[in-house]
Design an enzyme around this catalytic site. Structure first.
Site, PDB file in Angstrom:
ATOM      1  CD  GLU A  14       1.293 -16.781  -3.252  1.00 41.67           C
ATOM      2  OE1 GLU A  14       1.205 -17.226  -2.079  1.00 41.67           O
ATOM      3  OE2 GLU A  14       1.878 -15.719  -3.508  1.00 41.67           O
ATOM      4  CG  ASP A 192       5.220 -13.726  -4.235  1.00 42.10           C
ATOM      5  OD1 ASP A 192       4.266 -14.166  -3.563  1.00 42.10           O
ATOM      6  OD2 ASP A 192       5.165 -13.586  -5.465  1.00 42.10           O
TER       7      ASP A 192
END
Length: 280
Positions: A14, A192
């Site tokens: 991430e 996302d």
């Protein structure tokens, strides 16, 4: 086509950040408590005692970072960590997730339940020493990014399958109610992380779909770049001319086959925007 940029598998890759002064990509393995990078001398990483998820840059050596308990500065040269403000430190059920610096020098950061508990998270903004909650009742905070000029913010609660947009005032605070920018429910897609390019289009990594999709400023689909990892999690622009799209993925709960959890790169066909400096 995309290619593997870094083969280190992340349980939950991430928060990719291209540092404009260092010309270097940093990213996180949230569940592995790691900050990763690649330099001219090869791969490097730092391990923390708690989940870390997102960063902005303050100087060539110092990052502004978010963990499950606080916002802090981190010196890349010395490894020294200095607390700025607590972030849901009194709630052990939550952690930080998606975050990004805004063009005014602030930093937006989302939280979520460690077990994805419904509505347990929130989205905050840090600006000039103040941490203010902007939106509560968030299940999986994501897609935080900003239009050129900084007068429009994008964000998502992944489980709703919608990316929202919010107008901002001259200091970067919300100046109106959120509206739907892209609705992905009909396609069964889950938004996302996202980033905006120099033409104002939004690139969204779609969890479980092995791709990053580009949406024009009016919200219409333009095109998509496939990646090898199914759980594509967040894109960032970097490289020469900010023309390369880097994409993190996750391998949690999946067979490690050299494709899942690694970080990818692909020519974007358009330049990105330099990430703004965080100002304390």
């Amino acid at each position: 086509m995309s290619a593997v940029y870094d083969p280190r598998a992340c349980r939950l890759g991430e928060g990719p950040l291209w540092h404009p002064l260092r010309a270097q990509l940093f990213w996180f393995d949230i569940l592995g408590n790691r900050l990763l990078t690649r330099g001219e001398d090869g791969p490097h990483e730092w391990t923390f005692t708690e989940h870390v998820s997102a960063a902005g840059w303050m100087s060539e050596e110092v990052l502004f970072m978010a963990s499950e308990t606080e916002l802090f500065t981190f010196d890349l040269a010395t490894g020294v960590r200095e607390s700025v403000l607590p972030l849901e430190a009194d709630n052990p059920a939550t952690r930080s997730n998606d975050g990004r610096a805004d063009p005014m020098g602030g930093f937006w950061i989302g939280t979520m339940g460690k077990k994805e508990e419904a509505g347990a998270g929130a989205i905050y903004r840090y600006y000039k020493g103040e941490l203010r909650k902007l939106y509560g009742g968030i299940t999986v905070s994501n897609s935080i990014c900003f239009a050129p000029g900084g007068r429009l913010a994008y964000w998502a609660d992944t489980v709703t399958q919608r990316i929202m947009k919010t107008p901002l005032d001259a200091e970067g605070w919300p100046a109106g109610e959120p509206e739907v920018f892209v609705d992905l429910t009909a396609e069964g897609l889950y938004p996302d992380g996202s980033v905006v390019d120099s033409e104002g289009a939004l690139w969204n990594a779609q969890w479980g779909s092995a791709r990053v999709a580009r949406y024009l400023p009016v919200g219409s689909f333009d095109r998509a770049i496939p990646v090898g990892g199914d759980k594509s999690s967040c894109p960032a622009f970097g490289g020469e001319g900010l023309a390369t799209l880097y994409v993190t993925t996750a391998c949690g709960g999946m067979k490690k086959d050299g494709k899942q959890g690694v970080t990818y790169m692909a020519p974007a066909g358009v330049a990105g925007l330099p990430e703004p400096q965080v100002i304390l």
